[in-house]
Design a protein around this motif. Structure first.
Motif, PDB file in Angstrom:
ATOM      1  N   THR A   1      -2.903 -56.089   0.757  1.00  0.00           N
ATOM      2  CA  THR A   1      -2.334 -54.844   1.290  1.00  0.00           C
ATOM      3  C   THR A   1      -1.867 -55.089   2.715  1.00  0.00           C
ATOM      4  O   THR A   1      -2.275 -56.064   3.355  1.00  0.00           O
ATOM      5  N   PHE A   2      -1.043 -54.177   3.220  1.00  0.00           N
ATOM      6  CA  PHE A   2      -0.335 -54.427   4.471  1.00  0.00           C
ATOM      7  C   PHE A   2      -0.387 -53.197   5.366  1.00  0.00           C
ATOM      8  O   PHE A   2      -0.600 -52.081   4.900  1.00  0.00           O
ATOM      9  N   ASP A   3      -0.193 -53.423   6.670  1.00  0.00           N
ATOM     10  CA  ASP A   3      -0.286 -52.339   7.645  1.00  0.00           C
ATOM     11  C   ASP A   3       1.041 -52.112   8.369  1.00  0.00           C
ATOM     12  O   ASP A   3       1.081 -51.664   9.506  1.00  0.00           O
ATOM     13  N   ASN A   4       2.152 -52.427   7.677  1.00  0.00           N
ATOM     14  CA  ASN A   4       3.467 -52.373   8.331  1.00  0.00           C
ATOM     15  C   ASN A   4       4.190 -51.044   8.173  1.00  0.00           C
ATOM     16  O   ASN A   4       5.205 -50.812   8.822  1.00  0.00           O
ATOM     17  N   PHE A   5       3.699 -50.150   7.310  1.00  0.00           N
ATOM     18  CA  PHE A   5       4.480 -48.968   6.954  1.00  0.00           C
ATOM     19  C   PHE A   5       4.679 -48.031   8.143  1.00  0.00           C
ATOM     20  O   PHE A   5       5.784 -47.524   8.362  1.00  0.00           O
ATOM     21  N   ALA A   6       3.624 -47.787   8.902  1.00  0.00           N
ATOM     22  CA  ALA A   6       3.743 -46.880  10.049  1.00  0.00           C
ATOM     23  C   ALA A   6       4.718 -47.440  11.081  1.00  0.00           C
ATOM     24  O   ALA A   6       5.495 -46.683  11.687  1.00  0.00           O
ATOM     25  N   GLN A   7       4.702 -48.752  11.273  1.00  0.00           N
ATOM     26  CA  GLN A   7       5.624 -49.365  12.231  1.00  0.00           C
ATOM     27  C   GLN A   7       7.074 -49.236  11.761  1.00  0.00           C
ATOM     28  O   GLN A   7       7.986 -49.003  12.566  1.00  0.00           O
ATOM     29  N   ILE A   8       7.303 -49.367  10.455  1.00  0.00           N
ATOM     30  CA  ILE A   8       8.660 -49.294   9.920  1.00  0.00           C
ATOM     31  C   ILE A   8       9.171 -47.855   9.918  1.00  0.00           C
ATOM     32  O   ILE A   8      10.315 -47.589  10.301  1.00  0.00           O
ATOM     33  N   THR A   9       8.319 -46.914   9.492  1.00  0.00           N
ATOM     34  CA  THR A   9       8.779 -45.552   9.207  1.00  0.00           C
ATOM     35  C   THR A   9       8.262 -44.495  10.170  1.00  0.00           C
ATOM     36  O   THR A   9       8.800 -43.382  10.200  1.00  0.00           O
ATOM     37  N   GLY A  10       7.189 -44.802  10.900  1.00  0.00           N
ATOM     38  CA  GLY A  10       6.553 -43.781  11.726  1.00  0.00           C
ATOM     39  C   GLY A  10       5.681 -42.835  10.929  1.00  0.00           C
ATOM     40  O   GLY A  10       5.199 -41.828  11.463  1.00  0.00           O
ATOM     41  N   GLU A  11       5.452 -43.138   9.660  1.00  0.00           N
ATOM     42  CA  GLU A  11       4.631 -42.316   8.786  1.00  0.00           C
ATOM     43  C   GLU A  11       3.490 -43.138   8.209  1.00  0.00           C
ATOM     44  O   GLU A  11       3.461 -44.368   8.346  1.00  0.00           O
ATOM     45  N   GLN A  12       2.573 -42.471   7.527  1.00  0.00           N
ATOM     46  CA  GLN A  12       1.501 -43.151   6.827  1.00  0.00           C
ATOM     47  C   GLN A  12       1.877 -43.320   5.358  1.00  0.00           C
ATOM     48  O   GLN A  12       2.490 -42.434   4.761  1.00  0.00           O
ATOM     49  N   PRO A  13       1.522 -44.440   4.747  1.00  0.00           N
ATOM     50  CA  PRO A  13       1.886 -44.661   3.346  1.00  0.00           C
ATOM     51  C   PRO A  13       1.027 -43.819   2.401  1.00  0.00           C
ATOM     52  O   PRO A  13      -0.068 -43.378   2.747  1.00  0.00           O
ATOM     53  N   VAL A  14       1.546 -43.626   1.206  1.00  0.00           N
ATOM     54  CA  VAL A  14       0.815 -42.920   0.160  1.00  0.00           C
ATOM     55  C   VAL A  14      -0.276 -43.847  -0.381  1.00  0.00           C
ATOM     56  O   VAL A  14      -0.007 -44.994  -0.740  1.00  0.00           O
ATOM     57  N   LYS A  15      -1.498 -43.342  -0.425  1.00  0.00           N
ATOM     58  CA  LYS A  15      -2.597 -44.060  -1.060  1.00  0.00           C
ATOM     59  C   LYS A  15      -2.765 -43.531  -2.485  1.00  0.00           C
ATOM     60  O   LYS A  15      -2.200 -42.506  -2.876  1.00  0.00           O
ATOM     61  N   MET A  16      -3.578 -44.227  -3.275  1.00  0.00           N
ATOM     62  CA  MET A  16      -3.694 -43.859  -4.684  1.00  0.00           C
ATOM     63  C   MET A  16      -4.200 -42.428  -4.864  1.00  0.00           C
ATOM     64  O   MET A  16      -3.689 -41.677  -5.714  1.00  0.00           O
ATOM     65  N   ALA A  17      -5.184 -42.012  -4.078  1.00  0.00           N
ATOM     66  CA  ALA A  17      -5.692 -40.645  -4.202  1.00  0.00           C
ATOM     67  C   ALA A  17      -4.591 -39.634  -3.877  1.00  0.00           C
ATOM     68  O   ALA A  17      -4.480 -38.585  -4.532  1.00  0.00           O
ATOM     69  N   ASP A  18      -3.753 -39.941  -2.869  1.00  0.00           N
ATOM     70  CA  ASP A  18      -2.626 -39.065  -2.531  1.00  0.00           C
ATOM     71  C   ASP A  18      -1.663 -38.948  -3.712  1.00  0.00           C
ATOM     72  O   ASP A  18      -1.174 -37.866  -4.027  1.00  0.00           O
ATOM     73  N   PHE A  19      -1.405 -40.082  -4.338  1.00  0.00           N
ATOM     74  CA  PHE A  19      -0.462 -40.107  -5.453  1.00  0.00           C
ATOM     75  C   PHE A  19      -0.987 -39.278  -6.623  1.00  0.00           C
ATOM     76  O   PHE A  19      -0.236 -38.520  -7.253  1.00  0.00           O
ATOM     77  N   ILE A  20      -2.275 -39.423  -6.916  1.00  0.00           N
ATOM     78  CA  ILE A  20      -2.866 -38.651  -8.013  1.00  0.00           C
ATOM     79  C   ILE A  20      -2.763 -37.157  -7.727  1.00  0.00           C
ATOM     80  O   ILE A  20      -2.406 -36.368  -8.617  1.00  0.00           O
TER      81      ILE A  20
END
Length: 296
Positions: free
Chosen positions: A268-287
């Motif tokens: 897994t990676f920690d680049n999403f916030a740097q790229i988008t300024g947002e937090q990525p969707v986690k599995m619980a969020d998706f469900i």
């Protein structure tokens, strides 16, 4: 009124998950001209009704390339699930170079640079060809799409709370297609920020047993995981008349997942916030987001 030419951005795979969501993310950007590439005239009307320009581009018909690429500055390449992706990618890139395309965003596949999973490696060969050709580029390597738990291969992936997959107890890295599309859109809109980057996109590592536990807690009905042998997948692809040069590779990678022999399968990676300024969707969020579709 400015006469400055707006960059033309061509989206291949425009009717697919990533392509359509990338277009949705770009439509509000009035500094770009968005063009949807479709492979048949029947697909045109739906885009035109939304005010989206279209061109006909059939990866298997090179005579459609020149007109489709005319005046295009930036290109999203999304190929299908056949070994022809190698020939198609080279051909479209050669034409794009002649047409003066500057920046290419390529939707690839999972994997570390030294992967030996065949169809993942094919995508990495395309990445190298993009670089060799001299394009400005952004390579996207999404991990397993969370949308696969809603449907896979045109069929529901979960029936009456029973989750089937071909990976035994393997822990996979997951990403929401919505997040992949956000990164693709930003890479197309701001190539100066994202040129030369390879973005691996996977933000939650979860086994199917853990997924079933999450679904049970969130949806309030019992879910359980029943693994299937990879051979079940292989036979289903044969029965469906699928292109087996590619699907044979998918079968082999299911076997390797199940055996635990894919290095970094749960990276897994920690680049999403740097790229988008947002937090990525986690599995619980998706469900939670797709609770209605998962309920039974």
């Amino acid at each position: 009124m400015s006469n400055t030419k707006r960059p033309r951005v061509l989206i291949t795979g425009a009717t697919g998950q990533v392509g359509s969501k990338t277009i949705a993310n770009l439509l509000s950007n009035k500094e770009l001209e968005i063009i949807a590439a479709v492979h048949s005239p029947q697909k045109v009307a739906a885009f035109n009704a939304r005010g989206i320009e279209t061109v006909i581009l059939d990866f298997d018909d090179e005579s459609t390339y020149t007109a489709a690429l005319q005046g295009v500055d930036r290109l999203l390449i999304v190929t299908g699930y056949t070994v022809d992706m190698l020939r198609q990618s080279k051909a479209i890139l050669d034409s794009a170079k002649k047409a003066g395309v500057q920046h290419v965003v390529h939707l690839g596949a999972c994997g570390r640079d030294d992967t030996t999973v065949a169809h993942w490696a094919w995508h990495q060969l395309v990445e190298r060809y993009i670089e060799w050709a001299g394009f400005s580029y952004t390579h996207l390597r999404p991990e397993t799409f969370m949308q696969n738990i809603l449907s896979y291969g045109g069929k529901k992936a979960i029936e009456n709370g029973i989750i089937h997959a071909y990976v035994e107890g393997a822990r996979l890295s997951w990403v929401d297609v919505d997040d992949v599309a956000k990164v693709a859109a930003l890479a197309l809109a701001y190539p100066e920020k994202h040129s030369g980057q390879t973005y691996r996109l996977g933000y939650d590592a979860v086994t199917f047993d853990e997924m079933a536990t999450m679904m049970t807690a969130i949806i309030g009905k019992p879910f359980r995981y029943e693994p299937l042998a990879p051979e079940v997948f292989l036979q289903s692809m044969i029965d469906a008349g699928a292109e087996m040069a590619y699907m044979g590779c998918v079968y082999e990678h299911w076997k390797r997942y199940a055996a635990g022999t894919i290095p970094g399968a749960d990276d897994t990676f920690d680049n999403f916030a740097q790229i988008t300024g947002e937090q990525p969707v986690k599995m619980a969020d998706f469900i939670k987001k797709h609770q209605a579709e998962l309920d039974y």
